[in-house]
Design a protein around this motif. Structure first.
Motif, mmCIF file in Angstrom:
data_model
loop_
_atom_site.group_PDB
_atom_site.id
_atom_site.type_symbol
_atom_site.label_atom_id
_atom_site.label_comp_id
_atom_site.label_asym_id
_atom_site.label_seq_id
_atom_site.Cartn_x
_atom_site.Cartn_y
_atom_site.Cartn_z
ATOM 1 N N PRO A 103 25.611 -60.684 16.780
ATOM 2 C CA PRO A 103 25.164 -61.158 15.462
ATOM 3 C C PRO A 103 24.550 -62.552 15.497
ATOM 4 C CG PRO A 103 27.360 -60.192 15.308
ATOM 5 C CD PRO A 103 27.053 -60.368 16.773
ATOM 6 N N ARG B 71 26.898 -44.013 17.667
ATOM 7 C CA ARG B 71 25.674 -43.238 17.500
ATOM 8 C C ARG B 71 26.005 -41.829 17.041
ATOM 9 N NH1 ARG B 71 20.922 -45.220 18.940
ATOM 10 N NH2 ARG B 71 20.868 -47.136 20.155
ATOM 11 N N LEU C 64 21.813 -55.395 21.688
ATOM 12 C CA LEU C 64 20.802 -54.958 20.718
ATOM 13 C C LEU C 64 20.889 -53.480 20.335
ATOM 14 C CD1 LEU C 64 18.227 -55.474 19.045
ATOM 15 C CD2 LEU C 64 16.872 -55.217 21.127
ATOM 16 N N ASN C 65 20.943 -52.594 21.323
ATOM 17 C CA ASN C 65 20.799 -51.175 21.009
ATOM 18 C C ASN C 65 22.092 -50.388 20.838
ATOM 19 O OD1 ASN C 65 17.968 -51.327 23.123
ATOM 20 N ND2 ASN C 65 17.892 -51.050 20.909
ATOM 21 N N HIS C 66 23.222 -51.046 21.092
ATOM 22 C CA HIS C 66 24.490 -50.324 20.875
ATOM 23 C C HIS C 66 25.556 -51.333 20.432
ATOM 24 C CE1 HIS C 66 27.579 -47.438 21.012
ATOM 25 N NE2 HIS C 66 27.996 -47.617 22.236
ATOM 26 N N GLN C 67 25.839 -52.310 21.313
ATOM 27 C CA GLN C 67 26.563 -53.483 20.843
ATOM 28 C C GLN C 67 25.507 -54.469 20.339
ATOM 29 O OE1 GLN C 67 30.438 -55.448 22.410
ATOM 30 N NE2 GLN C 67 28.825 -56.340 23.647
ATOM 31 N N ILE C 68 25.845 -55.177 19.271
ATOM 32 C CA ILE C 68 24.901 -56.130 18.681
ATOM 33 C C ILE C 68 25.527 -57.519 18.695
ATOM 34 C CG2 ILE C 68 23.621 -56.760 16.590
ATOM 35 C CD1 ILE C 68 23.783 -53.823 15.714
ATOM 36 N N VAL D 271 32.204 -62.362 16.147
ATOM 37 C CA VAL D 271 32.563 -61.305 17.109
ATOM 38 C C VAL D 271 31.402 -60.304 17.188
ATOM 39 C CG1 VAL D 271 35.038 -61.516 16.669
ATOM 40 C CG2 VAL D 271 33.701 -59.844 15.359
ATOM 41 N N VAL E 68 27.032 -56.377 10.755
ATOM 42 C CA VAL E 68 26.455 -57.515 11.472
ATOM 43 C C VAL E 68 26.705 -58.820 10.710
ATOM 44 C CG1 VAL E 68 24.267 -58.546 12.234
ATOM 45 C CG2 VAL E 68 24.766 -56.163 12.758
ATOM 46 N N TYR F 161 32.162 -51.060 25.727
ATOM 47 C CA TYR F 161 32.194 -52.051 24.651
ATOM 48 C C TYR F 161 33.459 -51.993 23.806
ATOM 49 C CZ TYR F 161 27.445 -52.336 26.265
ATOM 50 O OH TYR F 161 26.347 -52.466 27.073
ATOM 51 N N SER G 127 18.129 -49.496 15.550
ATOM 52 C CA SER G 127 18.199 -50.805 16.202
ATOM 53 C C SER G 127 17.343 -51.871 15.529
ATOM 54 C CB SER G 127 17.802 -50.684 17.674
ATOM 55 O OG SER G 127 18.723 -49.873 18.355
ATOM 56 N N ASP H 178 21.733 -52.568 25.884
ATOM 57 C CA ASP H 178 22.789 -52.021 25.039
ATOM 58 C C ASP H 178 23.891 -53.025 24.727
ATOM 59 O OD1 ASP H 178 21.711 -49.581 24.703
ATOM 60 O OD2 ASP H 178 23.220 -48.472 25.843
ATOM 61 N N SER H 179 23.967 -54.112 25.472
ATOM 62 C CA SER H 179 25.102 -55.022 25.272
ATOM 63 C C SER H 179 24.879 -56.006 24.130
ATOM 64 C CB SER H 179 25.388 -55.797 26.563
ATOM 65 O OG SER H 179 24.355 -56.718 26.815
ATOM 66 N N LYS I 41 17.334 -51.415 29.623
ATOM 67 C CA LYS I 41 18.489 -51.136 28.766
ATOM 68 C C LYS I 41 19.092 -52.454 28.308
ATOM 69 C CE LYS I 41 22.986 -48.807 29.187
ATOM 70 N NZ LYS I 41 23.689 -47.719 29.878
ATOM 71 N N THR J 154 19.279 -43.830 26.780
ATOM 72 C CA THR J 154 19.761 -44.839 27.729
ATOM 73 C C THR J 154 21.269 -45.020 27.643
ATOM 74 O OG1 THR J 154 19.419 -46.648 26.160
ATOM 75 C CG2 THR J 154 17.585 -46.108 27.613
ATOM 76 N N VAL K 249 29.383 -56.667 17.291
ATOM 77 C CA VAL K 249 29.414 -55.421 16.523
ATOM 78 C C VAL K 249 29.027 -54.286 17.464
ATOM 79 C CG1 VAL K 249 28.257 -54.143 14.658
ATOM 80 C CG2 VAL K 249 28.769 -56.597 14.381
ATOM 81 N N VAL K 250 29.711 -53.160 17.361
ATOM 82 C CA VAL K 250 29.286 -51.961 18.085
ATOM 83 C C VAL K 250 29.032 -50.869 17.055
ATOM 84 C CG1 VAL K 250 29.924 -50.180 19.761
ATOM 85 C CG2 VAL K 250 30.622 -52.548 20.139
ATOM 86 N N PHE K 251 27.870 -50.233 17.147
ATOM 87 C CA PHE K 251 27.666 -49.109 16.228
ATOM 88 C C PHE K 251 27.724 -47.784 16.973
ATOM 89 C CE2 PHE K 251 23.263 -50.335 17.285
ATOM 90 C CZ PHE K 251 22.617 -49.127 17.484
ATOM 91 N N GLY L 131 30.277 -59.636 11.361
ATOM 92 C CA GLY L 131 30.404 -60.108 12.742
ATOM 93 C C GLY L 131 29.927 -61.542 12.902
ATOM 94 N N LEU L 132 28.859 -61.880 12.175
ATOM 95 C CA LEU L 132 28.336 -63.248 12.234
ATOM 96 C C LEU L 132 29.385 -64.232 11.736
ATOM 97 C CD1 LEU L 132 25.769 -65.001 12.788
ATOM 98 C CD2 LEU L 132 25.220 -64.724 10.366
#
Lengths: 201, 201
Positions: free
Chosen positions: B32, A80, B26-30, A74, A66, A113, B60, B23-24, B21, A86, A76-78, A69-70
């Motif tokens: 920054p 899982r 916070l929860n998967h893509q973040i 761009v 992150v 993503y 997350s 995810d775009s 959801k 969800t 960030v995708v993490f 990315g800042l």
């Protein structure tokens, strides 16, 4: 990266000849200032790589990813490690073998993503056998994205992940390379010529 | 926080009358930049609370927690949901019930990183029934640390976690409070008087 190497020297604990514990600033407690410096360092090294997305894996990769990315501006995708309630459709998956846990696990990313237009920077905390990075690269490849580089905080130079990835043609930038954890001591490799070039840009 | 509310309006997906959801970003893509702004916001709201440590839970919570830690210049500790191979001794644990998964899970923090001198800011992505925040508060209490506040990105105001925590005397700051997810629509609560006071500091 001198700051990270100093931190490892001061706070790292050698648990065995292959396991270094850095729970005080990376894997459990996180030092946000160090992560910020790491983000700047990766952003500098990959500034001219046209990165459009950072790909990492939960949980310890998230903080440095992150921050990077800042700086690169761009997303960030993490990936899982477990299935999300969800996050169920259109998953791209890869199987990752853990030598320490002696088990296979599946990592996954939503296809929403990652696209063929993406130039992906993979970021991870440790590089040992390279299984996690290879899994992330496999996911990027399945999405037809380009892996533009791999940024690692701590590479175990005495294990074969680094050479495996470099032989496959990936540009790997490791901020600290450990040459040995024998006898409870951490030894560091000198930066490679390639890294020196990057550092003097 | 207007920026977060706009992001939810533009990118959130209502999966059911209780599940949103995001995810775009916070929860998967973040995102920054959004996380950076959230870090600034929490740091401002808790600037005079004497925070010495931020406590969150993987995965997350990590990104907003690290950005907040950077601004407050304090370390972040993330509770683990699974046992770590290198994190085995001196664990403080709490049991957390997930209403969505309908199961209990154990979260844990090393006692090395929380002490009775700590004033802890708990950060988490969602507040619904409050189980995760209560588990984190229980861990802080077991370490004899003081819970100085709880920072939440998205509170489901129609579930009882927020009132449970506030009735226990915790200061809860939620950046977006959702009043309803009925009929596939997201409705937001107006900020409470308490929040308004904080915002005008």
């Amino acid at each position: 990266m001198e700051l990270l190497i100093e931190k490892i020297k001061n706070e790292g604990t050698v648990l065995s000849s292959s396991v270094l514990k850095v729970d005080s600033f990376l894997n459990h407690q996180i030092d946000p200032r160090l992560m910020d410096e790491i983000g700047k360092e990766f952003a500098g090294r990959f500034a001219h790589s046209g990165i459009t997305k950072i790909l990492t894996i939960e949980s310890s990769g998230i903080a440095p990813a992150v921050m990077t990315g800042l700086r690169l501006n761009v997303p960030v995708v993490f990936a899982r490690k477990r299935k999300s309630l969800t996050l169920v459709n259109d998953l791209i998956t890869a199987s990752v073998y853990s030598f320490t846990k002696e088990e296979n696990s599946e990592i996954s990313v939503s296809s929403h993503y990652l696209s063929e237009d993406d130039r992906v920077l993979i970021i991870d905390d440790f590089l040992a056998n390279g299984q996690a990075a290879l899994g992330l690269a496999e996911i990027a490849n399945k999405a037809k994205a380009t892996v533009a580089g791999i940024g690692i905080l701590i590479e175990k130079g005495f294990q074969d992940g680094g050479s495996t990835l470099r032989e496959k043609g990936y540009r790997v930038e490791s901020l600290a390379i450990i040459s040995s954890l024998e006898n409870g001591l951490v030894s560091f490799e000198q930066p490679t010529t390639e890294t020196k070039v990057e550092l003097t840009r």
